[in-house]
Design a protein around this motif. Sequence first.
Motif, PDB file in Angstrom:
ATOM      1  N   SER A   4       0.882  -1.104   0.004  1.00 11.56           N
ATOM      2  CA  SER A   4      -0.100  -0.030   0.047  1.00 11.56           C
ATOM      3  C   SER A   4       0.938   1.159   0.000  1.00 11.56           C
ATOM      4  CB  SER A   4      -1.061  -0.122   1.472  1.00 11.56           C
ATOM      5  OG  SER A   4      -1.561   1.304   1.412  1.00 11.56           O
ATOM      6  N   PRO A   5       0.674   2.273  -0.861  1.00 10.94           N
ATOM      7  CA  PRO A   5       1.215   3.348  -0.821  1.00 10.94           C
ATOM      8  C   PRO A   5       1.068   4.433   0.352  1.00 10.94           C
ATOM      9  CG  PRO A   5      -0.364   3.462  -2.490  1.00 10.94           C
ATOM     10  CD  PRO A   5      -0.557   2.200  -1.756  1.00 10.94           C
TER      11      PRO A   5
ATOM     12  N   ARG B 241       0.538  -3.836   4.153  1.00 12.38           N
ATOM     13  CA  ARG B 241       0.246  -2.632   4.840  1.00 12.38           C
ATOM     14  C   ARG B 241      -0.808  -1.962   4.459  1.00 12.38           C
ATOM     15  NH1 ARG B 241       6.306  -1.258   3.785  1.00 12.38           N
ATOM     16  NH2 ARG B 241       5.194   0.333   2.105  1.00 12.38           N
ATOM     17  N   VAL B 242      -1.831  -2.562   3.912  1.00  7.97           N
ATOM     18  CA  VAL B 242      -2.913  -1.990   3.534  1.00  7.97           C
ATOM     19  C   VAL B 242      -3.812  -1.520   5.057  1.00  7.97           C
ATOM     20  CG1 VAL B 242      -5.563  -2.353   2.868  1.00  7.97           C
ATOM     21  CG2 VAL B 242      -3.731  -3.459   1.777  1.00  7.97           C
TER      22      VAL B 242
ATOM     23  N   ARG C 151      -1.360   5.060  11.315  1.00 11.40           N
ATOM     24  CA  ARG C 151      -2.133   4.093  12.072  1.00 11.40           C
ATOM     25  C   ARG C 151      -3.509   3.290  11.331  1.00 11.40           C
ATOM     26  NH1 ARG C 151      -0.855   2.701  17.451  1.00 11.40           N
ATOM     27  NH2 ARG C 151      -2.359   1.264  18.382  1.00 11.40           N
ATOM     28  N   GLY C 152      -3.524   2.115  11.195  1.00 11.64           N
ATOM     29  CA  GLY C 152      -4.433   1.533  10.822  1.00 11.64           C
ATOM     30  C   GLY C 152      -5.664   0.799  11.274  1.00 11.64           C
TER      31      GLY C 152
ATOM     32  N   LEU D 206       0.214  -8.223  14.699  1.00  9.75           N
ATOM     33  CA  LEU D 206       1.429  -8.207  15.637  1.00  9.75           C
ATOM     34  C   LEU D 206       2.750  -8.099  14.772  1.00  9.75           C
ATOM     35  CD1 LEU D 206       0.232 -10.394  18.541  1.00  9.75           C
ATOM     36  CD2 LEU D 206      -0.201  -7.934  18.149  1.00  9.75           C
ATOM     37  N   PHE D 207       2.596  -9.031  13.583  1.00  8.20           N
ATOM     38  CA  PHE D 207       3.875  -9.065  12.958  1.00  8.20           C
ATOM     39  C   PHE D 207       3.933  -8.115  11.599  1.00  8.20           C
ATOM     40  CE2 PHE D 207       3.550 -13.014  15.220  1.00  8.20           C
ATOM     41  CZ  PHE D 207       4.617 -13.259  15.836  1.00  8.20           C
ATOM     42  N   ALA D 208       3.007  -7.087  11.655  1.00  9.68           N
ATOM     43  CA  ALA D 208       2.808  -6.305  10.401  1.00  9.68           C
ATOM     44  C   ALA D 208       3.721  -5.150  10.433  1.00  9.68           C
ATOM     45  CB  ALA D 208       1.342  -5.882  10.198  1.00  9.68           C
TER      46      ALA D 208
END
Length: 576
Positions: A35-36, A251-252, A42-43, A295-297
């Motif tokens: 994702s750009p 990373r969306v 924060r998502g 948690l691993f993103a």
Amino acid sequence: MFDRLRQRLRAIRRFFNRTFTRGPALLRRMGIPFSPVDPQRRGFVVVQIDGLSYRRMLRAMRHHQLPFLNSLLKSGKFKAHRFYSEVPTSTPAFQGGLFYGSNDNIPGFQFYDKRERYYYRMGYSDCAHRIEQSFQKPGLLKNGSVFSCVFTGGAEAALFVFSTLLAPQRWRFVFRVWDILLLSFLNVLVIAKIGLLVVLEVLLGVYDSLMWFLQRGTIRRELEFIALRVILTIVTRELITLGAVIDIYRRVPVIYLNFLGYDEHSHVRGPDSAVARWTLRGIDRCIERIYKATLFAEREYDFFVLSDHGQCAVLPFEYLTGETLGEYLQTQLDGLLVESHTQKDSRGAQITATLEGLTRLERSMPRLFRRPIRAYIRRMQKKLLKEQAQEDLDVLLDVFVVSSGPVAFAYWTHIERPLTYEEIEQMHPGLTDRLSTHPAIGMISMRTASGDVIVKSRLGRAYLGPYSVRTEGWLPFDRSPNRKRIMEDIRRLTLYPRAGDICFWGAGSPSGNVSYSYELGAHSGWTDDETGAFILVPPHITWDFSSVRHHTQFYDFFRRYTLEEDFAAQEAQRVG
């Protein structure tokens, strides 16, 4: 000191994941685009368990059917809130409010527009697409992904979404052939798991259907139900889970997915049935996989689990009376032609809906696949001509009955504007009294000439105005702790232009809670089981979800994540 140490450990873990793990690092090595959107923003990830009420959620935790969610609550990683899900308690109304900040004029899952002369069934791609195009506000899920919902919410990637069901947007990210093969190879265990679970679910479905036949003596919808169990309980559930995990690694920033299995199984067997509770275990395992992926993103996510509404145990009107509501109305309206949605949902209507979806699908497919789709479209068009020759009944139709579970609507189709109570009484004297005293009808509501709403039941009536309420006798919702809210919701829904000239409410009838569809679990109505929904939130979120009165308030809350200031990060810093 401990906070700094915790942050340092988190940074080390994220560096390790970016460099070595088969999650984000693998996708990066494969050249799959990320994702750009700024990864520092924060998502959020929202998981919806369709149809699970707050009360049944707590009971499922006590009976070890949601062990992972229960562990998060006990460890303090989640807080549970109960909120009031407004009437109609249906997924299209909820997601319209959450995704677009508007759910006005969506009176249920099925309804009819007299002005447009159009029958809406939100499970049809063309109907959901048509409603979605009418929203004015920007979608909540811009730059995000959505799975297994009614609307897209403006997401860039949509899979198993009704409004794009035959024209999915998943391939916008353009996975190359070798990417797909490599991902499939690396997830061979997932594929094998799906295969084994499908076999297990088919065996359980056959056994369950056999026991159901021995107990009830009927096999109505059983083959359909076995297929539904396999598709929703296993295939769709596992695929959207895998898709959500991949998008978290990509990373969306915004991800929303909806698990339909519990709701659909509750419709067929009831919300407390063994098969409905069985699906919760699988949903819980999928939520665990998605949560651990965050948690691993490489992006910080806030994780939410919620329901859109609950379900109420019901008995079908047809089971109690031996006839559908449309057939009963036909006996009360001599000289008029009454048609129910089960008749309206004819083969011609299905073919038309399929053709519209296939046309959109053909335009979005690669050129290689367009020719066979065009050939199939031409074949379907020939079938449609034959069906339309037999479906000129609409010209003669006088009253159309649409069921949306425990709420049903009757429309006088030759009068384009909504009718009032006074006009219905003038045309059919005594009709509303006969309807409101039927043993399988809880109450009816209608517009009045003064712009208010009248509610009539077997033992009472109410006049609902914008600022005042006048009641006489006893009404089915009088014992509910949400009585005032229920009256406001009934008034609002009855005044929707797309609501029926007469609205039927099955809850609280002398025969118990009744659905006007053939099902044992239902929603759309006002009972506490239907309106009592829940949301599980991270502990640093201090917003009072118990104060939610309208679904649109969720839109206002989650929109803060897309504003210039990072609301969630500020909340976490302030509380910490």
